[in-house]
Design a protein around this motif. Structure first.
Motif, short mmCIF file in Angstrom:
data_model
loop_
_atom_site.label_atom_id
_atom_site.label_comp_id
_atom_site.label_asym_id
_atom_site.label_seq_id
_atom_site.Cartn_x
_atom_site.Cartn_y
_atom_site.Cartn_z
N ILE A 121 40.25 29.81 21.32
CA ILE A 121 41.18 29.31 22.33
C ILE A 121 41.80 27.99 21.90
CG2 ILE A 121 39.46 28.00 23.65
CD1 ILE A 121 40.81 28.93 26.20
N SER A 122 41.10 27.22 21.07
CA SER A 122 41.62 25.97 20.52
C SER A 122 40.72 25.56 19.36
CB SER A 122 41.65 24.87 21.59
OG SER A 122 42.30 23.71 21.12
N PRO A 123 40.99 26.07 18.16
CA PRO A 123 40.06 25.93 17.02
C PRO A 123 39.72 24.49 16.64
CG PRO A 123 41.74 27.57 16.55
CD PRO A 123 42.15 26.91 17.82
N LEU A 124 40.57 23.54 16.99
CA LEU A 124 40.29 22.15 16.65
C LEU A 124 39.00 21.67 17.31
CD1 LEU A 124 41.49 19.64 15.17
CD2 LEU A 124 42.46 18.97 17.37
N PHE A 125 38.62 22.30 18.41
CA PHE A 125 37.46 21.85 19.19
C PHE A 125 36.27 22.81 19.06
CE2 PHE A 125 41.29 20.18 21.15
CZ PHE A 125 40.99 18.83 21.24
N LYS A 126 36.22 23.54 17.96
CA LYS A 126 35.13 24.49 17.76
C LYS A 126 33.76 23.80 17.72
CE LYS A 126 34.06 28.52 14.91
NZ LYS A 126 34.51 29.34 13.75
N GLY A 127 33.76 22.52 17.36
CA GLY A 127 32.50 21.78 17.33
C GLY A 127 31.82 21.70 18.68
N VAL A 128 32.58 21.84 19.77
CA VAL A 128 31.99 21.86 21.10
C VAL A 128 31.00 23.02 21.21
CG1 VAL A 128 32.45 22.16 23.57
CG2 VAL A 128 33.96 20.73 22.19
N GLY A 129 31.38 24.17 20.67
CA GLY A 129 30.50 25.33 20.69
C GLY A 129 29.22 25.09 19.91
N TYR A 130 29.35 24.48 18.73
CA TYR A 130 28.16 24.16 17.94
C TYR A 130 27.27 23.16 18.67
CZ TYR A 130 29.66 26.70 13.77
OH TYR A 130 30.01 27.69 12.88
N GLY A 131 27.90 22.21 19.37
CA GLY A 131 27.13 21.25 20.14
C GLY A 131 26.31 21.92 21.22
N MET A 132 26.90 22.90 21.91
CA MET A 132 26.17 23.65 22.93
C MET A 132 24.97 24.37 22.33
SD MET A 132 29.30 25.33 25.13
CE MET A 132 30.42 24.33 26.13
N ILE A 133 25.15 24.94 21.16
CA ILE A 133 24.07 25.69 20.51
C ILE A 133 22.94 24.74 20.12
CG2 ILE A 133 23.47 27.15 18.56
CD1 ILE A 133 25.32 28.36 20.74
N ILE A 134 23.28 23.57 19.61
CA ILE A 134 22.26 22.60 19.20
C ILE A 134 21.44 22.14 20.40
CG2 ILE A 134 21.92 20.26 18.29
CD1 ILE A 134 24.29 20.83 16.40
N ILE A 135 22.12 21.83 21.51
CA ILE A 135 21.40 21.42 22.72
C ILE A 135 20.46 22.53 23.19
CG2 ILE A 135 21.65 20.89 25.17
CD1 ILE A 135 24.11 19.30 24.53
N SER A 136 20.97 23.75 23.26
CA SER A 136 20.13 24.87 23.70
C SER A 136 18.94 25.07 22.77
CB SER A 136 20.96 26.15 23.78
OG SER A 136 21.89 26.09 24.84
N GLY A 137 19.17 24.90 21.46
CA GLY A 137 18.10 25.07 20.49
C GLY A 137 16.99 24.05 20.67
N ALA A 590 22.96 14.57 17.67
CA ALA A 590 23.06 15.80 16.87
C ALA A 590 24.03 16.81 17.47
CB ALA A 590 21.67 16.44 16.73
N SER A 591 24.16 16.82 18.79
CA SER A 591 25.06 17.78 19.44
C SER A 591 26.48 17.24 19.58
CB SER A 591 24.52 18.15 20.82
OG SER A 591 24.30 17.00 21.61
N ILE A 592 26.68 15.95 19.31
CA ILE A 592 28.02 15.36 19.38
C ILE A 592 28.70 15.37 18.02
CG2 ILE A 592 29.29 13.22 19.82
CD1 ILE A 592 28.40 14.60 22.33
N VAL A 593 27.93 15.17 16.98
CA VAL A 593 28.47 15.07 15.62
C VAL A 593 29.31 16.29 15.22
CG1 VAL A 593 27.83 14.97 13.17
CG2 VAL A 593 26.72 13.45 14.82
N PRO A 594 28.91 17.53 15.58
CA PRO A 594 29.73 18.68 15.17
C PRO A 594 31.17 18.65 15.68
CG PRO A 594 27.58 19.42 15.91
CD PRO A 594 27.67 17.97 16.25
N VAL A 595 31.44 17.95 16.78
CA VAL A 595 32.81 17.95 17.33
C VAL A 595 33.79 17.31 16.35
CG1 VAL A 595 34.27 17.23 19.25
CG2 VAL A 595 31.91 17.96 19.69
N PRO A 596 33.58 16.07 15.90
CA PRO A 596 34.52 15.51 14.92
C PRO A 596 34.40 16.16 13.55
CG PRO A 596 32.72 13.96 15.33
CD PRO A 596 32.58 15.06 16.34
N VAL A 597 33.18 16.55 13.15
CA VAL A 597 33.01 17.15 11.83
C VAL A 597 33.78 18.46 11.72
CG1 VAL A 597 31.34 18.23 10.28
CG2 VAL A 597 30.79 16.04 11.35
N CYS A 598 33.63 19.34 12.71
CA CYS A 598 34.35 20.62 12.69
C CYS A 598 35.86 20.40 12.77
CB CYS A 598 33.88 21.51 13.83
SG CYS A 598 32.21 22.15 13.63
#
Length: 666
Positions: A121-137, A590-598
């Motif tokens: 839906i907006s690939p620039l912010f794909k790191g948000v999805g990775y952040g959600m996964i890290i928190i859940s993990g 750890a769950s915030i870093v993927p947002v700018p990195v991605c």
């Protein structure tokens, strides 16, 4: 509209006609797939759908209703003004909780994708999805530790005499006492026969030394002032928790050895999770009919038993009596907002994942109204159960109820078991209580764990789609290994760090980004049309206003409040070393870093100027939209009939789209 724009728009119309013809030609060849869909009942044959009509609703209820409803809300309610606390609680429910819940299940259902892949839906912010996964993990690791403790208590609940109800056990010390055998009022009537006084200290979420008791040997003419010099004593239930279950060390510097009994319970917990999720939603969808409903049966039984006990009315009154003056304090409003944010389950990825398995035309608007209300009602209901029994214990011991009540594991593994031990046929009530905790924890664990597995399967389908059972087993084993430090003798200190930092502030930032991207970049109007495509009508304008203005402002308020309340991690009186605090901050970031990195990786992977890259990455990809062919055609037709279709086409060269095959476009 310029001539060139008209040509592009006309080209898209021609392309859509070609696509419709191609779809018609493929209908005959897809007869086998259609037959498979009819046999399985799945609309999305490749990915699957919920089997029953209530699977999704019960899964959402089970995911949202967690241990916080039992051990956090009742304490927070009584501490923050009783019944008056429900006013800010309900206000924030409709300003933040319901809008975000509706948002997440809507776009998850629309795209039939889990938290990482849905960011087409907006690939620039794909790191948000990775952040959600890290928190859940991270939360999955220590949430199963709580289930492990529950299994351990459940095992001991089958004994004729509950082990935390007596002082003559190997783990007890000379400081052990059974509350109520000596009445608190003796402190006010000191005589020459000796005196016992009490000093109760309740602590925060995982600071479990919730009760400290004191004994003083008496002499003739003992006065109340003499009772200041007290020697510490500890309740039997507290000693069972600290000395037998945890066998706690002096600090995180000394983790001690593995608690082998807890290791077995941890293995059992992960085996149960695997068996329930080995076939994904097809297995968990059946299990939730038990795990999501059983807690309500037990809560009802415990409430009926609780209100028949002496002192129950005083406990419930203490829980719900309004203290209106507390509504004037900033902290009460902040606590209400934070409780709503965490309890409904936004930004964990679980709601998106579960909604992605809905059929396209499921009424997600109806579900978004039902689940948050059930969740909040459960919190209030659980408070009645807890305080009716604590009122009984207060009546039996003569101790003021405010010196009995606590929160967190201190409530569920110390105070409430102690109260249950005073009931007739106490093992029965203990078994019911810990079975209830087990099923409540298991439901939440289902949502978080399925979020992780589905996210990676959707992101790497060619590698994992046909190996999901094996991948689920692998993930269970990894999470089991990560949980071992938490069941060592000093493991509670590790768990406290994880709970303190991992989702304290990052969860709100992810949720804020999610809300802003969909409401402003993708567009609230376009999103409304997507919802209309699913449910047949557009919801009221209130939700659009919330997503664009009210909810982002509310999340910002919650985040600022949480940050101002954040302090270095502690456990009771124990202060952590600097290295442990740094480790905690690393977990939180750890769950915030993927947002700018991605975002940086995506920008570097595109061509063109920096501005051109950004413009392309903030817009949805070519294959964004419904996963099922017939719904995708309807979606493209709706775009064709709106001005938004022009914006979408301008961002994507028509020639490239025409050269793609029908299967690629779908």
């Amino acid at each position: 509209m310029s001539v060139s724009e008209k040509n592009v728009f006309t080209g898209n119309q021609e392309y859509l006609k070609e696509k419709e013809l191609a779809l018609e030609e493929t209908e005959s060849s897809s007869a086998g797939s259609s037959q498979s869909s009819l046999e399985s009942g799945d609309e999305n044959v490749g990915r699957g759908n919920w089997s029953g009509r209530l699977d999704f609703l019960l899964s959402c209820v089970g995911f949202a209703v967690g241990l916080g409803n039992i051990w956090r809300f009742p304490y927070l309610c009584y501490q923050s003004g009783g019944g008056a606390f429900l006013i800010p609680y309900v206000i924030f429910l409709f300003l933040c909780g319901v809008p975000l819940f509706f948002l997440e299940i809507s776009y998850g259902q629309f795209a039939s994708l889990s938290p990482i892949t849905v960011w087409k839906i907006s690939p620039l912010f794909k790191g948000v999805g990775y952040g959600m996964i890290i928190i859940s993990g991270i939360v999955c690791v220590y949430y199963n530790i709580i289930i492990t403790w529950t299994i351990y208590f459940l095992y001991h609940s089958f004994k004729a005499v509950l082990p935390w109800s007596t002082c003559g056990n190997p783990w007890n010390t000379e400081k052990c006492y059974i509350r109520g055998e000596i009445n608190l009022t003796q402190a006010d009537n000191a005589t020459a026969n000796g005196t016992i006084g009490y000093n109760i200290n309740t602590t925060s979420l995982l600071n479990l030394s919730d009760v400290t008791v004191a004994f003083v040997g008496g002499a003739s003419n003992t006065s109340k002032s003499d009772l200041v010099n007290l020697t510490n004593k500890v309740t039997a239930s507290e000693e069972f928790w600290q000395n037998e279950v945890l066998q706690i060390t002096d600090g995180i510097e000394d983790l001690g050895t593995i608690r082998w009994e807890l290791l077995i319970c941890l293995a059992i917990a992960w085996i149960v999770v695997f068996l329930c999720l080995c076939k994904g939603i097809k297995s968990s969808g059946r299990v939730v009919y038990v795990t999501a409903t059983f807690p309500y049966l037990v809560l009802t039984i415990l409430l009926i038993r609780g209100v028949t006990l002496p002192g129950a009315g005083a406990g419930i009154y203490f829980y719900l009596v309004p203290e209106w003056e507390k509504l004037l304090t900033f902290k009460v409003w902040g606590d209400a907002a934070v409780q709503i944010f965490y309890s409904v389950g936004m930004a964990w990825g679980g709601l998106i994942t579960m909604a992605s398995y809905n059929k396209f035309n499921n009424n997600c608007y109806r579900d978004a109204m039902i689940v948050p209300l059930i969740n909040c009602g459960t919190s209030v209901f659980a408070g009645l159960v807890i305080f009716s029994v604590l009122g009984f214990m207060s009546h039996e011991t003569g101790i003021d109820i405010k010196n009995v009540v606590t929160q967190g594991p201190g409530l569920t593994f110390v105070a409430y078991p102690e109260a249950v031990a005073r009931l007739p046929i106490s093992p029965l009530w203990a078994v019911l209580f810990f079975l209830m905790l087990f099923t409540i924890g298991l439901d939440s664990q289902f949502g978080m764990f399925e979020t992780m597995t589905s996210a990676f399967v959707d992101e790497f389908p060619h590698l994992l789609k046909n190996r999901k059972v094996l991948f689920t087993a692998f993930f269970c084993f990894i999470e089991f290994l990560l949980g071992i430090p938490c069941i060592m003798e000093g493991g509670i200190y590790v768990l406290q760090i994880m709970d303190w930092y991992c989702a304290t502030f990052s969860l709100m930032l992810l949720s804020l980004t999610e809300c802003v991207v969909i409401a402003w970049i993708y567009g609230a109007d376009r999103f409304y049309k997507d919802i209309e495509l699913m449910i047949g009508y557009q919801p009221g304008v209130w939700w659009k206003i919330c997503w664009k203005y009210i909810t982002p402002a509310t999340i910002t308020f919650i985040w600022l409040f949480s940050v101002t309340q954040l302090s270095p991690v502690t456990y009771g009186d124990y202060e952590y070393p600097d290295g442990a605090i740094v480790f905690g901050w690393m977990l939180g970031l750890a769950s915030i870093v993927p947002v700018p990195v991605c975002a940086i990786i995506a920008i570097l992977g595109e061509k063109g100027s920096f501005v051109q890259r950004i413009k392309k990455l903030v817009h949805h990809t070519d294959d964004w939209g419904p996963a099922v062919e017939k719904h995708r055609v309807r979606y493209l037709q709706s775009l064709q009939n709106s001005q938004e279709s022009l914006d979408s086409v301008v961002c994507t060269p028509l020639v490239d789209a025409k050269n793609m095959s029908v299967s690629q476009q779908l």
